[in-house]
Design a protein around this motif. Structure first.
Motif, PDB file in Angstrom:
ATOM      1  N   UNK A   1      29.515   2.222 -21.623  1.00  0.00           N
ATOM      2  CA  UNK A   1      27.958   1.587 -22.472  1.00  0.00           C
ATOM      3  C   UNK A   1      26.849   3.175 -23.219  1.00  0.00           C
ATOM      4  N   UNK A   2      26.643   3.611 -21.735  1.00  0.00           N
ATOM      5  CA  UNK A   2      25.529   5.102 -21.504  1.00  0.00           C
ATOM      6  C   UNK A   2      26.832   6.093 -23.103  1.00  0.00           C
ATOM      7  N   UNK A   3      27.598   5.877 -23.014  1.00  0.00           N
ATOM      8  CA  UNK A   3      28.372   6.906 -24.187  1.00  0.00           C
ATOM      9  C   UNK A   3      28.188   6.476 -25.390  1.00  0.00           C
ATOM     10  N   UNK A   4      28.702   4.944 -25.153  1.00  0.00           N
ATOM     11  CA  UNK A   4      28.351   4.214 -26.770  1.00  0.00           C
ATOM     12  C   UNK A   4      27.149   4.379 -27.261  1.00  0.00           C
ATOM     13  N   UNK A   5      26.021   3.565 -26.291  1.00  0.00           N
ATOM     14  CA  UNK A   5      24.578   3.661 -26.251  1.00  0.00           C
ATOM     15  C   UNK A   5      24.218   5.300 -26.997  1.00  0.00           C
ATOM     16  N   UNK A   6      24.577   6.983 -26.483  1.00  0.00           N
ATOM     17  CA  UNK A   6      23.923   7.927 -27.133  1.00  0.00           C
ATOM     18  C   UNK A   6      24.828   7.949 -28.239  1.00  0.00           C
ATOM     19  N   UNK A   7      26.246   7.830 -29.190  1.00  0.00           N
ATOM     20  CA  UNK A   7      27.045   7.821 -30.082  1.00  0.00           C
ATOM     21  C   UNK A   7      25.663   6.427 -31.549  1.00  0.00           C
ATOM     22  N   UNK A   8      25.203   5.843 -30.753  1.00  0.00           N
ATOM     23  CA  UNK A   8      24.315   5.221 -31.718  1.00  0.00           C
ATOM     24  C   UNK A   8      23.268   5.477 -31.751  1.00  0.00           C
ATOM     25  N   UNK A   9      22.725   5.853 -30.972  1.00  0.00           N
ATOM     26  CA  UNK A   9      21.050   6.551 -31.091  1.00  0.00           C
ATOM     27  C   UNK A   9      21.408   7.890 -31.616  1.00  0.00           C
TER      28      UNK A   9
ATOM     29  N   UNK B   1      20.183   5.180 -15.657  1.00  0.00           N
ATOM     30  CA  UNK B   1      18.671   6.080 -15.714  1.00  0.00           C
ATOM     31  C   UNK B   1      18.817   6.748 -17.032  1.00  0.00           C
ATOM     32  N   UNK B   2      20.222   7.175 -17.073  1.00  0.00           N
ATOM     33  CA  UNK B   2      21.284   7.743 -18.292  1.00  0.00           C
ATOM     34  C   UNK B   2      20.103   6.675 -19.883  1.00  0.00           C
ATOM     35  N   UNK B   3      20.929   5.421 -19.361  1.00  0.00           N
ATOM     36  CA  UNK B   3      20.497   4.659 -20.315  1.00  0.00           C
ATOM     37  C   UNK B   3      19.396   4.174 -20.984  1.00  0.00           C
ATOM     38  N   UNK B   4      18.760   3.635 -19.518  1.00  0.00           N
ATOM     39  CA  UNK B   4      16.698   4.137 -19.549  1.00  0.00           C
ATOM     40  C   UNK B   4      16.397   5.374 -20.740  1.00  0.00           C
ATOM     41  N   UNK B   5      16.995   6.104 -20.114  1.00  0.00           N
ATOM     42  CA  UNK B   5      16.336   6.754 -20.995  1.00  0.00           C
ATOM     43  C   UNK B   5      16.143   7.114 -22.456  1.00  0.00           C
ATOM     44  N   UNK B   6      17.722   6.866 -22.351  1.00  0.00           N
ATOM     45  CA  UNK B   6      17.765   7.118 -23.664  1.00  0.00           C
ATOM     46  C   UNK B   6      17.227   5.853 -24.672  1.00  0.00           C
ATOM     47  N   UNK B   7      16.826   4.592 -24.268  1.00  0.00           N
ATOM     48  CA  UNK B   7      16.516   3.484 -24.379  1.00  0.00           C
ATOM     49  C   UNK B   7      15.052   3.864 -25.388  1.00  0.00           C
ATOM     50  N   UNK B   8      14.471   4.456 -23.505  1.00  0.00           N
ATOM     51  CA  UNK B   8      13.006   4.829 -24.053  1.00  0.00           C
ATOM     52  C   UNK B   8      13.463   5.630 -25.320  1.00  0.00           C
ATOM     53  N   UNK B   9      13.483   7.354 -24.971  1.00  0.00           N
ATOM     54  CA  UNK B   9      13.425   8.339 -25.285  1.00  0.00           C
ATOM     55  C   UNK B   9      13.609   8.388 -27.121  1.00  0.00           C
ATOM     56  N   UNK B  10      14.399   7.125 -27.795  1.00  0.00           N
ATOM     57  CA  UNK B  10      15.215   6.709 -28.900  1.00  0.00           C
ATOM     58  C   UNK B  10      13.765   5.656 -29.056  1.00  0.00           C
TER      59      UNK B  10
END
Length: 322
Positions: free
Chosen positions: A15-23, A269-278
């Motif tokens: 999910x973290x990898x997918x979220x990074x690609x999506x963002x 933590x990575x997921x939350x950080x990416x969501x917050x930043x995005x």
């Protein structure tokens, strides 16, 4: 043919990898060097609080005072530094103050037997009051240039020093939980404190060490934050309190205790950080970002509750048919 199953930590990693690609595709500026650098500097302080909370939740407890433990330790460092003490002495003094906070929590919870949520709620208010009494509500700034390198410096000009510190602590935490007698005892106490007691585990000693370790991680987070911002105040890191609970739970840590892995917390933590930043890059107001984080926490708690109930029902049916 053997069926391939993925652990919840592996699923979270995907999910973290997918979220990074999506963002990266959908949010302009997400892959910019400025944004990636900001995320790399923000992730260690958040990650340390999340690990501190995870270790406590594994025992079936919670620590609502970690951000104020961090703030009080930061104030101690600032006062010692501003009074002419060498920076290393100031840092050691801050660590001592943080450990005293953890010792207070651990003693009341482990030795007296008061509920962790009540104890840490009380100490949260106590630490906040102490900080306000010392600082009069003002911030303390002006750390030495050497100290600010901890939160702002780079290794080889590429990797933030704070990331290296965080990764070292994460690996250490994983080793302590999975490769030591104390770590195995932490899981036993969280799974069944009565059974662990009859197995010869000193529950109170295990809990004391858990709250001391949680306070130590919070203090390290404080050192990174105060050196990065070059200031300390009463609400230092306060936004990370509920986020750390959310990250630990999203990372697979059972809220009732007994299970939790460092790698799952790191992915969360990575997921939350990416969501917050995005969301910040998209112009979403900060209060709305906080609301979204709260919704995620509630959703994860509900899903975990439903899963636990489903597993219990499945076990009952198996027992009935046996």
């Amino acid at each position: 043919m053997k069926q391939v199953t993925l652990s919840k930590e592996n699923i979270l990693g995907l999910i973290a990898i997918g979220l990074f690609v999506l963002m990266s595709i959908s949010v302009p500026g997400f892959l910019s060097s400025n944004n990636l650098t900001n995320m790399m500097f923000q992730l260690p302080e958040f990650g340390l609080f999340a690990l501190a909370m995870m270790v406590v939740i594994v025992t079936g407890g919670i620590d609502l005072s970690i951000t104020y433990t961090a703030a009080l330790a930061g104030v101690a460092i600032a006062i010692l530094s501003s009074n002419g003490y060498p920076m290393i002495i100031a840092i050691l003094g801050g660590i001592a103050v943080g450990l005293l906070c953890g010792l207070m929590n651990g003693f009341i919870i482990a030795k007296i037997g008061v509920s962790p949520i009540l104890v840490t709620l009380g100490t949260m208010v106590l630490f906040e009051g102490l900080i306000l009494s010392i600082t009069k509500g003002n911030s303390i700034s002006g750390f030495s240039p050497e100290y600010t390198l901890i939160g702002n410096g780079y290794y080889l000009g590429l990797i933030p020093l704070s990331i290296i510190i965080f990764l070292f602590v994460a690996i250490l935490t994983s080793v302590l939980l999975n490769k030591t007698v104390w770590g195995r005892s932490v899981y036993m106490v969280g799974s069944n404190p009565v059974a662990s007691l009859f197995s010869g585990v000193n529950n109170s000693k295990v809990l004391m060490k858990v709250y001391l370790y949680s306070a130590l991680l919070a203090t390290i987070a404080s050192i990174i934050m105060t050196s990065r911002y070059n200031t300390v105040k009463v609400d230092l890191g306060s936004s990370y309190l509920l986020q750390s609970v959310a990250a630990a739970v999203l990372g697979g840590t059972e809220i009732q205790g007994g299970y939790g892995k460092v790698i799952g917390t790191l992915y969360a933590v990575m997921i939350f950080q990416m969501i917050s930043s995005g969301l910040n890059l998209m112009g979403v107001p900060r209060p709305i970002v906080t609301v979204i984080m709260g919704v995620i926490l509630i959703a994860v708690l509900i899903i975990n509750f439903i899963k636990v109930k489903a597993d219990e029902n499945k076990q009952k049916k198996l027992a009935e048919t046996a």
